[in-house]
Write a protein that holds these residues in place. Sequence first.
Motif, PDB file in Angstrom:
ATOM      1  N   ARG A 229      -0.702  68.758 -40.065  1.00  0.00           N
ATOM      2  CA  ARG A 229      -2.059  69.016 -40.549  1.00  0.00           C
ATOM      3  C   ARG A 229      -2.172  68.481 -41.970  1.00  0.00           C
ATOM      4  O   ARG A 229      -1.193  68.473 -42.733  1.00  0.00           O
ATOM      5  N   GLU A 230      -3.358  68.024 -42.331  1.00  0.00           N
ATOM      6  CA  GLU A 230      -3.614  67.554 -43.696  1.00  0.00           C
ATOM      7  C   GLU A 230      -4.451  68.607 -44.419  1.00  0.00           C
ATOM      8  O   GLU A 230      -5.627  68.798 -44.098  1.00  0.00           O
ATOM      9  N   ILE A 231      -3.826  69.284 -45.373  1.00  0.00           N
ATOM     10  CA  ILE A 231      -4.462  70.377 -46.102  1.00  0.00           C
ATOM     11  C   ILE A 231      -4.582  69.994 -47.579  1.00  0.00           C
ATOM     12  O   ILE A 231      -3.637  69.458 -48.162  1.00  0.00           O
ATOM     13  N   GLU A 232      -5.748  70.269 -48.166  1.00  0.00           N
ATOM     14  CA  GLU A 232      -5.975  69.937 -49.574  1.00  0.00           C
ATOM     15  C   GLU A 232      -6.370  71.186 -50.360  1.00  0.00           C
ATOM     16  O   GLU A 232      -7.048  72.072 -49.834  1.00  0.00           O
ATOM     17  N   MET A 233      -5.925  71.197 -51.622  1.00  0.00           N
ATOM     18  CA  MET A 233      -6.228  72.303 -52.525  1.00  0.00           C
ATOM     19  C   MET A 233      -6.838  71.733 -53.803  1.00  0.00           C
ATOM     20  O   MET A 233      -6.351  70.739 -54.345  1.00  0.00           O
ATOM     21  N   SER A 234      -7.881  72.354 -54.301  1.00  0.00           N
ATOM     22  CA  SER A 234      -8.453  71.989 -55.593  1.00  0.00           C
ATOM     23  C   SER A 234      -7.902  72.925 -56.658  1.00  0.00           C
ATOM     24  O   SER A 234      -7.881  74.141 -56.468  1.00  0.00           O
ATOM     25  N   VAL A 235      -7.451  72.346 -57.774  1.00  0.00           N
ATOM     26  CA  VAL A 235      -6.893  73.125 -58.875  1.00  0.00           C
ATOM     27  C   VAL A 235      -7.770  72.911 -60.104  1.00  0.00           C
ATOM     28  O   VAL A 235      -8.209  71.790 -60.380  1.00  0.00           O
ATOM     29  N   LEU A 236      -8.008  73.985 -60.853  1.00  0.00           N
ATOM     30  CA  LEU A 236      -8.899  73.946 -62.007  1.00  0.00           C
ATOM     31  C   LEU A 236      -8.308  74.780 -63.134  1.00  0.00           C
ATOM     32  O   LEU A 236      -7.859  75.907 -62.916  1.00  0.00           O
ATOM     33  N   GLY A 237      -8.312  74.232 -64.346  1.00  0.00           N
ATOM     34  CA  GLY A 237      -7.831  74.993 -65.489  1.00  0.00           C
ATOM     35  C   GLY A 237      -7.015  74.147 -66.444  1.00  0.00           C
ATOM     36  O   GLY A 237      -6.840  72.943 -66.241  1.00  0.00           O
ATOM     37  N   ASN A 238      -6.503  74.781 -67.479  1.00  0.00           N
ATOM     38  CA  ASN A 238      -5.598  74.137 -68.431  1.00  0.00           C
ATOM     39  C   ASN A 238      -4.221  74.797 -68.322  1.00  0.00           C
ATOM     40  O   ASN A 238      -3.458  74.473 -67.435  1.00  0.00           O
ATOM     41  N   ASP A 239      -3.932  75.735 -69.192  1.00  0.00           N
ATOM     42  CA  ASP A 239      -2.612  76.380 -69.170  1.00  0.00           C
ATOM     43  C   ASP A 239      -2.473  77.439 -68.083  1.00  0.00           C
ATOM     44  O   ASP A 239      -1.359  77.788 -67.693  1.00  0.00           O
ATOM     45  N   THR A 240      -3.599  77.954 -67.600  1.00  0.00           N
ATOM     46  CA  THR A 240      -3.552  78.964 -66.532  1.00  0.00           C
ATOM     47  C   THR A 240      -4.420  78.497 -65.364  1.00  0.00           C
ATOM     48  O   THR A 240      -5.508  79.044 -65.123  1.00  0.00           O
ATOM     49  N   PRO A 241      -3.979  77.477 -64.643  1.00  0.00           N
ATOM     50  CA  PRO A 241      -4.797  76.920 -63.563  1.00  0.00           C
ATOM     51  C   PRO A 241      -4.924  77.875 -62.384  1.00  0.00           C
ATOM     52  O   PRO A 241      -4.075  78.746 -62.164  1.00  0.00           O
ATOM     53  N   ARG A 242      -6.004  77.708 -61.639  1.00  0.00           N
ATOM     54  CA  ARG A 242      -6.218  78.500 -60.439  1.00  0.00           C
ATOM     55  C   ARG A 242      -6.604  77.574 -59.290  1.00  0.00           C
ATOM     56  O   ARG A 242      -7.047  76.437 -59.511  1.00  0.00           O
ATOM     57  N   CYS A 243      -6.435  78.078 -58.072  1.00  0.00           N
ATOM     58  CA  CYS A 243      -6.689  77.267 -56.879  1.00  0.00           C
ATOM     59  C   CYS A 243      -7.949  77.730 -56.150  1.00  0.00           C
ATOM     60  O   CYS A 243      -8.316  78.905 -56.175  1.00  0.00           O
ATOM     61  N   SER A 244      -8.563  76.789 -55.488  1.00  0.00           N
ATOM     62  CA  SER A 244      -9.693  77.066 -54.606  1.00  0.00           C
ATOM     63  C   SER A 244      -9.171  77.534 -53.253  1.00  0.00           C
ATOM     64  O   SER A 244      -7.961  77.682 -53.047  1.00  0.00           O
ATOM     65  N   ASP A 295       2.088  68.194 -66.131  1.00  0.00           N
ATOM     66  CA  ASP A 295       1.401  68.638 -67.350  1.00  0.00           C
ATOM     67  C   ASP A 295      -0.087  68.313 -67.274  1.00  0.00           C
ATOM     68  O   ASP A 295      -0.674  67.715 -68.182  1.00  0.00           O
ATOM     69  N   CYS A 296      -0.698  68.723 -66.178  1.00  0.00           N
ATOM     70  CA  CYS A 296      -2.111  68.410 -65.934  1.00  0.00           C
ATOM     71  C   CYS A 296      -3.027  69.327 -66.730  1.00  0.00           C
ATOM     72  O   CYS A 296      -2.612  70.370 -67.248  1.00  0.00           O
TER      73      CYS A 296
END
Length: 368
Positions: A229-244, A295-296
Motif C-alpha cells: 500500500r502507498e500511504i502518505e503523511m503530512s508533517v507540520l511544524g518546526n522543533d515540535t512537528p505534528r502529523c496529519s 532537520d526539517c
Amino acid sequence: MKIKLGLLYGGKSAEHEVSLLTARAVTQAINFGKFEVYPIFITQTGEWRKGNALIGPAETIEELQFGGGSNRPNNITKFLPVETTNTNIEEKEDNANLDVIFPLLHGPNGEDGTVQGLLEVLNLPYVGNGVLASAAGMDKVVMKQLFAQAGLSQVPYVHFIRKEWKDDQTELIRKMEESLKWPLFVKPANLGSSVGISKVSNRQELIKAVEIAFKYDRKIIVEQGIVAREIEMSVLGNDTPRCSVAGEVLPTKDFYDYEAKYEDGTTNYAIPAVVSPELLKKLEDAAIRAFKVLDCSGLVRADFFVSENEEVIINEVNTMPGFTPISMYPKLWMESGLSYSGLIEELIELAIERYEEKQQLEHSKDGE
C-alpha cells in the motif's frame, strides 16, 4: 498592518508548470485581508520578475507568468536581476520591504537548497525547509543514506552517476540484476513529481529508462519494486512537528506518475486511510523521525510503503509538496481539521518564528 508576502514561483526546472499550478492555488486560498501579496516569477530561462501587489486571486496562469497585477509585461520590475551588478539601491530597498517569502518552487533550483541559501544571504524570512533539509531531501541517494542512519526501513536500491554508466554499463546492469528483483523503478536522483521516472521489467527497458532519467540528472537511483500500500503523511511544524491523518494513494495507472498527480485527475485517494491505531502510530513515528533526521522545518510530506504484514517502509519525503487542488499535503490537513487558508497562515507563522529565533544567534566570537 498587512504582512507583505512574496510568492516565489516558476523556476528553471522540469517542474515549472507544477509550480505555476501551486502558485495559482495559493492565491485562490490566501486571506487578502491579512496579506499583501507580491508575485515573484522566475521564468524557465532564469529571469526574475516581481509584479505589482495582487488585489485578489490570480484568475489565470498567464497572469502569474507575467508577474501578477496585470497581464502587461511593462508592469513587471526586476526582483533579483540575473546580472546582479545592475541591482540598484532602490530595488534592494523594495525587496527588503517584504516581510516573508513563500517559495512555491519544485525541483532543482527551487526546493534543493539553492533558493533557500539565497534567501538566507538576503536575511529574508521564508516558508519551509532550510538549506540542509532542502538539499538532502532533493537528493534521493543522500536522503536514503540519512534514513538508514536513523534506522528507517527502505527498499533495496542501486545508484550511480553518468560517468560510471558510460564506463561500465555491463557491470552496473549485472549488479542490479543480482541485487534487485524485477520490476524496478528508475529515477533521476534530484527531481520530483515523478518526472523522468520509469517502471521497467527487463534489461532492454532498464537501459532505455536510464537514458531517459539521465536527461534530468547526472545521478540515477534504481529501486526494487514492491507490492504494498502507498500511504502518505503530512508533517507540520518546526522543533515540535505534528502529523496529519494518513492518506492512501490508489492509482488507477501502473504507478503514480506525473499525469496522475497533476493533469488527468484519475488517481483515487482514501483520506483518511483505513489503518489500525498501531499502524498509524508506526507511520507517525517514522514520519517524525524522517523529519528530524533531515532537520526539517515548516512542512514535509512523508511517503511510505506498507507491506502485507504492516511493515512500514519509507519511500521518500518531499520538502516542498504541491499545493494544487488535488495535492495530498493540504488534503490531509483539511481532513485533520486545518483549512487550506489556515495551513498557509500557519506555515507563514512558522517561517517568522524560525527567522526570529535565528536572529537571536550571536555573530561575533565574543557574543557582543
